[in-house]
Design an enzyme around this catalytic site. Sequence first.
Site, PDB file in Angstrom:
ATOM      1  N   ASP A  10       6.886   8.650  -4.232  1.00 53.82           N
ATOM      2  CA  ASP A  10       6.675   9.026  -3.157  1.00 53.82           C
ATOM      3  C   ASP A  10       5.956  10.558  -3.276  1.00 53.82           C
ATOM      4  O   ASP A  10       4.853  11.297  -2.909  1.00 53.82           O
ATOM      5  CB  ASP A  10       7.019   9.033  -1.809  1.00 53.82           C
ATOM      6  CG  ASP A  10       6.206   8.934  -0.153  1.00 53.82           C
ATOM      7  OD1 ASP A  10       5.298   9.188   0.151  1.00 53.82           O
ATOM      8  OD2 ASP A  10       7.347   9.866   0.024  1.00 53.82           O
ATOM      9  N   ASN A  49       7.077  -2.116  -6.482  1.00 53.45           N
ATOM     10  CA  ASN A  49       7.325  -3.090  -7.233  1.00 53.45           C
ATOM     11  C   ASN A  49       8.486  -3.042  -8.362  1.00 53.45           C
ATOM     12  O   ASN A  49       7.937  -1.957  -9.129  1.00 53.45           O
ATOM     13  CB  ASN A  49       6.611  -3.971  -8.440  1.00 53.45           C
ATOM     14  CG  ASN A  49       4.698  -4.394  -7.715  1.00 53.45           C
ATOM     15  OD1 ASN A  49       5.751  -5.255  -6.961  1.00 53.45           O
ATOM     16  ND2 ASN A  49       3.598  -4.602  -7.191  1.00 53.45           N
ATOM     17  N   LYS A  63      -9.157   9.930   3.500  1.00 52.79           N
ATOM     18  CA  LYS A  63      -8.025   9.344   3.211  1.00 52.79           C
ATOM     19  C   LYS A  63      -7.905   9.463   1.148  1.00 52.79           C
ATOM     20  O   LYS A  63      -8.982   9.899   1.108  1.00 52.79           O
ATOM     21  CB  LYS A  63      -8.147   8.021   3.466  1.00 52.79           C
ATOM     22  CG  LYS A  63      -8.114   7.534   4.538  1.00 52.79           C
ATOM     23  CD  LYS A  63      -8.121   5.962   5.123  1.00 52.79           C
ATOM     24  CE  LYS A  63      -7.803   5.567   6.862  1.00 52.79           C
ATOM     25  NZ  LYS A  63      -8.364   4.162   7.107  1.00 52.79           N
TER      26      LYS A  63
END
Length: 204
Positions: free
Chosen positions: A112, A137, A161
């Site tokens: 992150d 994952n 975004k």
Amino acid sequence: MTAPRKEATANHVHEQALIDKAAHERDNLDIVQQLRADSDIIEYKAYSHSSPGEIEHSLTITTLRGPDKIIVPPLMFFNTSYTELTTVLHLGKKLCGHEGIIHGGLAATILDETLCYLGYPALAPNKVVFTANLNINYRKPILSNQWVVIKAKLDKKEEYKAHVSASIRSLKEDALLTEATCLLIAPKPKKTTAASDAESTVSS
């Protein structure tokens, strides 16, 4: 000097020696030397954008820093368009969930953080980027006490975004350990009073 103070001083000296050794090892890794020799790569000093308060209260900069944890700051390398980022860091044995295996939450945290670093230039001039969605994952366990490489890239950019993705790989075997995709958002700028007044006039 009292005995407790002598012990604290000795511990500090020992800890600093471990940090210096890790920094030397990091700087002499083949991948680090190759990236530093590449004229198309820009090295970025980790956490250089952070304020003193952010540094003091940061999980990764302060709380998880030290021997057997994240012993030295990661090295970060952007391509010239700031759409790809390579991060090199060491994960120590005190960052585990199961014995000898790095905690999955820690893997998510460093992914992150790396992805947000990629989001800052993508969503410039915004100084704040938030994670709206993070999908992970876990491919293989991340063994502790090893150097890993995180490679991140910008997949798609919209006005406020950024769609980004990243992977953690072991440096020694180049094995894929963890993957992530992420949606980052930047706050929309507040409307000026004049613009808000004009909007109110039109709507009325």
